[in-house]
Design a protein around this motif. Structure first.
Motif, PDB file in Angstrom:
ATOM      1  N   LYS A   6      11.955  27.177  15.320  1.00  0.00           N
ATOM      2  CA  LYS A   6      12.845  27.871  16.252  1.00  0.00           C
ATOM      3  C   LYS A   6      13.154  29.249  15.689  1.00  0.00           C
ATOM      4  N   PRO A   7      13.155  30.279  16.554  1.00  0.00           N
ATOM      5  CA  PRO A   7      13.535  31.612  16.066  1.00  0.00           C
ATOM      6  C   PRO A   7      15.042  31.678  15.824  1.00  0.00           C
ATOM      7  N   VAL A   8      15.435  32.320  14.731  1.00  0.00           N
ATOM      8  CA  VAL A   8      16.860  32.459  14.431  1.00  0.00           C
ATOM      9  C   VAL A   8      17.246  33.911  14.164  1.00  0.00           C
ATOM     10  N   GLY A   9      16.338  34.842  14.386  1.00  0.00           N
ATOM     11  CA  GLY A   9      16.644  36.258  14.171  1.00  0.00           C
ATOM     12  C   GLY A   9      15.380  37.064  13.969  1.00  0.00           C
ATOM     13  N   GLY A  10      15.567  38.306  13.561  1.00  0.00           N
ATOM     14  CA  GLY A  10      14.440  39.202  13.324  1.00  0.00           C
ATOM     15  C   GLY A  10      14.028  39.950  14.576  1.00  0.00           C
ATOM     16  N   GLN A  11      13.089  40.864  14.397  1.00  0.00           N
ATOM     17  CA  GLN A  11      12.556  41.678  15.495  1.00  0.00           C
ATOM     18  C   GLN A  11      11.041  41.596  15.467  1.00  0.00           C
ATOM     19  N   THR A  15       1.180  29.535  -5.027  1.00  0.00           N
ATOM     20  CA  THR A  15       1.511  28.732  -6.200  1.00  0.00           C
ATOM     21  C   THR A  15       3.016  28.716  -6.409  1.00  0.00           C
ATOM     22  N   GLY A  16       3.577  27.512  -6.594  1.00  0.00           N
ATOM     23  CA  GLY A  16       5.003  27.361  -6.847  1.00  0.00           C
ATOM     24  C   GLY A  16       5.874  27.409  -5.611  1.00  0.00           C
ATOM     25  N   GLU A  17       5.279  27.525  -4.440  1.00  0.00           N
ATOM     26  CA  GLU A  17       6.025  27.648  -3.182  1.00  0.00           C
ATOM     27  C   GLU A  17       5.988  26.319  -2.438  1.00  0.00           C
ATOM     28  N   ASN A  18       7.105  25.930  -1.814  1.00  0.00           N
ATOM     29  CA  ASN A  18       7.047  24.709  -1.021  1.00  0.00           C
ATOM     30  C   ASN A  18       6.587  25.035   0.406  1.00  0.00           C
ATOM     31  N   LEU A  19       6.245  24.005   1.155  1.00  0.00           N
ATOM     32  CA  LEU A  19       5.652  24.196   2.484  1.00  0.00           C
ATOM     33  C   LEU A  19       6.586  24.926   3.435  1.00  0.00           C
ATOM     34  N   ILE A  20       7.877  24.571   3.428  1.00  0.00           N
ATOM     35  CA  ILE A  20       8.836  25.170   4.349  1.00  0.00           C
ATOM     36  C   ILE A  20       9.041  26.650   4.022  1.00  0.00           C
ATOM     37  N   GLU A  21       9.241  26.947   2.734  1.00  0.00           N
ATOM     38  CA  GLU A  21       9.408  28.350   2.323  1.00  0.00           C
ATOM     39  C   GLU A  21       8.170  29.171   2.682  1.00  0.00           C
ATOM     40  N   ALA A  22       6.999  28.597   2.465  1.00  0.00           N
ATOM     41  CA  ALA A  22       5.754  29.308   2.768  1.00  0.00           C
ATOM     42  C   ALA A  22       5.658  29.630   4.256  1.00  0.00           C
ATOM     43  N   LEU A  23       6.016  28.667   5.100  1.00  0.00           N
ATOM     44  CA  LEU A  23       5.907  28.882   6.537  1.00  0.00           C
ATOM     45  C   LEU A  23       6.905  29.939   7.015  1.00  0.00           C
ATOM     46  N   VAL A  24       8.155  29.842   6.561  1.00  0.00           N
ATOM     47  CA  VAL A  24       9.158  30.846   6.943  1.00  0.00           C
ATOM     48  C   VAL A  24       8.693  32.241   6.505  1.00  0.00           C
ATOM     49  N   ARG A  25       8.153  32.350   5.286  1.00  0.00           N
ATOM     50  CA  ARG A  25       7.649  33.633   4.776  1.00  0.00           C
ATOM     51  C   ARG A  25       6.495  34.157   5.606  1.00  0.00           C
ATOM     52  N   GLU A  26       5.509  33.296   5.880  1.00  0.00           N
ATOM     53  CA  GLU A  26       4.336  33.737   6.638  1.00  0.00           C
ATOM     54  C   GLU A  26       4.716  34.215   8.048  1.00  0.00           C
ATOM     55  N   ILE A  27       5.586  33.466   8.728  1.00  0.00           N
ATOM     56  CA  ILE A  27       5.983  33.863  10.086  1.00  0.00           C
ATOM     57  C   ILE A  27       6.693  35.212  10.040  1.00  0.00           C
ATOM     58  N   LYS A  28       7.610  35.393   9.077  1.00  0.00           N
ATOM     59  CA  LYS A  28       8.338  36.658   8.936  1.00  0.00           C
ATOM     60  C   LYS A  28       7.363  37.795   8.646  1.00  0.00           C
ATOM     61  N   GLU A  29       6.434  37.576   7.703  1.00  0.00           N
ATOM     62  CA  GLU A  29       5.479  38.629   7.341  1.00  0.00           C
ATOM     63  C   GLU A  29       4.613  39.030   8.527  1.00  0.00           C
ATOM     64  N   GLU A  30       4.130  38.055   9.272  1.00  0.00           N
ATOM     65  CA  GLU A  30       3.158  38.340  10.331  1.00  0.00           C
ATOM     66  C   GLU A  30       3.788  38.818  11.631  1.00  0.00           C
ATOM     67  N   GLY A  63       7.673  39.404  12.024  1.00  0.00           N
ATOM     68  CA  GLY A  63       9.017  39.958  11.950  1.00  0.00           C
ATOM     69  C   GLY A  63      10.114  38.992  12.355  1.00  0.00           C
ATOM     70  N   ILE A  64       9.735  37.773  12.774  1.00  0.00           N
ATOM     71  CA  ILE A  64      10.708  36.805  13.285  1.00  0.00           C
ATOM     72  C   ILE A  64      11.157  35.849  12.178  1.00  0.00           C
ATOM     73  N   ASP A  65      12.479  35.659  12.074  1.00  0.00           N
ATOM     74  CA  ASP A  65      13.060  34.669  11.161  1.00  0.00           C
ATOM     75  C   ASP A  65      13.087  33.329  11.883  1.00  0.00           C
ATOM     76  N   THR A  66      12.753  32.257  11.167  1.00  0.00           N
ATOM     77  CA  THR A  66      12.656  30.955  11.818  1.00  0.00           C
ATOM     78  C   THR A  66      13.316  29.858  11.012  1.00  0.00           C
ATOM     79  N   GLU A  67      13.555  28.775  11.729  1.00  0.00           N
ATOM     80  CA  GLU A  67      14.001  27.521  11.144  1.00  0.00           C
ATOM     81  C   GLU A  67      12.915  26.496  11.478  1.00  0.00           C
ATOM     82  N   VAL A  68      12.436  25.801  10.469  1.00  0.00           N
ATOM     83  CA  VAL A  68      11.365  24.817  10.653  1.00  0.00           C
ATOM     84  C   VAL A  68      12.003  23.500  11.068  1.00  0.00           C
TER      85      VAL A  68
END
Length: 160
Positions: free
Chosen positions: A95-100, A40-55, A57-62
């Motif tokens: 695209k990955p932009v960081g993280g482990q 709730t209150g989250e946009n699609l891009i923010e949600a995807l970046v968050r989910e990928i990071k959570e699951e 560890g990788i930071d991404t650019e959509v």
């Protein structure tokens, strides 16, 4: 008449410069590309970046939308009482932009897999269908309607 209720979810096919795809292993569904429900209150891009990071560890650019999916199966939640809402899912190339690489409460493994080998690891028919749409992506967004219960079945497939 009741207000319609849908679950909105996003999926990210993360491809690195070596042409490998990021896959995560879930505790209940085997190997998948990362993603999940938009909060709730989250946009699609923010949600995807968050989910990928959570699951993973990788930071991404959509980068681009490649598929829109409707799961129109009607079935009961695990409690046997609650109706599961229709799901609308949007898949993006990222695209990955960081993280482990790491794991989470939802994932037991995460790894980079050669693009040509990813389908060999993905067992879910719905995720396989969505990944195949990515492999066939030539500029037009796929729209696929399917049901997952009682068994997986595609009801419509077209480009939009």
């Amino acid at each position: 008449m009741a207000m319609p209720t849908h679950i909105v979810a996003v999926g990210g096919i993360v491809e690195n410069e070596q042409g490998e795809i990021l896959l995560v292993k879930t505790y209940h569904g085997g190997w998948v590309f990362p993603g999940g429900q938009v909060e709730t209150g989250e946009n699609l891009i923010e949600a995807l970046v968050r989910e990928i990071k959570e699951e993973s560890g990788i930071d991404t650019e959509v980068s681009r939308l490649i598929g829109v999916y409707s799961n129109i199966a009607i079935y009961k939640w695990h409690d046997g009482v609650t109706d599961v809402p229709t799901k609308v899912m949007l898949d993006y190339i990222c695209k990955p932009v960081g993280g482990q690489l790491s794991t989470s409460d939802e994932t037991s493994d995460s790894r980079w897999v050669a693009k040509d080998n990813a389908l060999d690891m993905i067992t879910s028919p719905a995720i396989r269908t969505r990944f195949q749409a990515y492999l066939e992506f030539a500029g037009n967004v796929a729209y696929i309607v399917y049901e997952t219960k009682p068994e997986f079945k595609v009801a419509m497939s077209r480009e939009i």
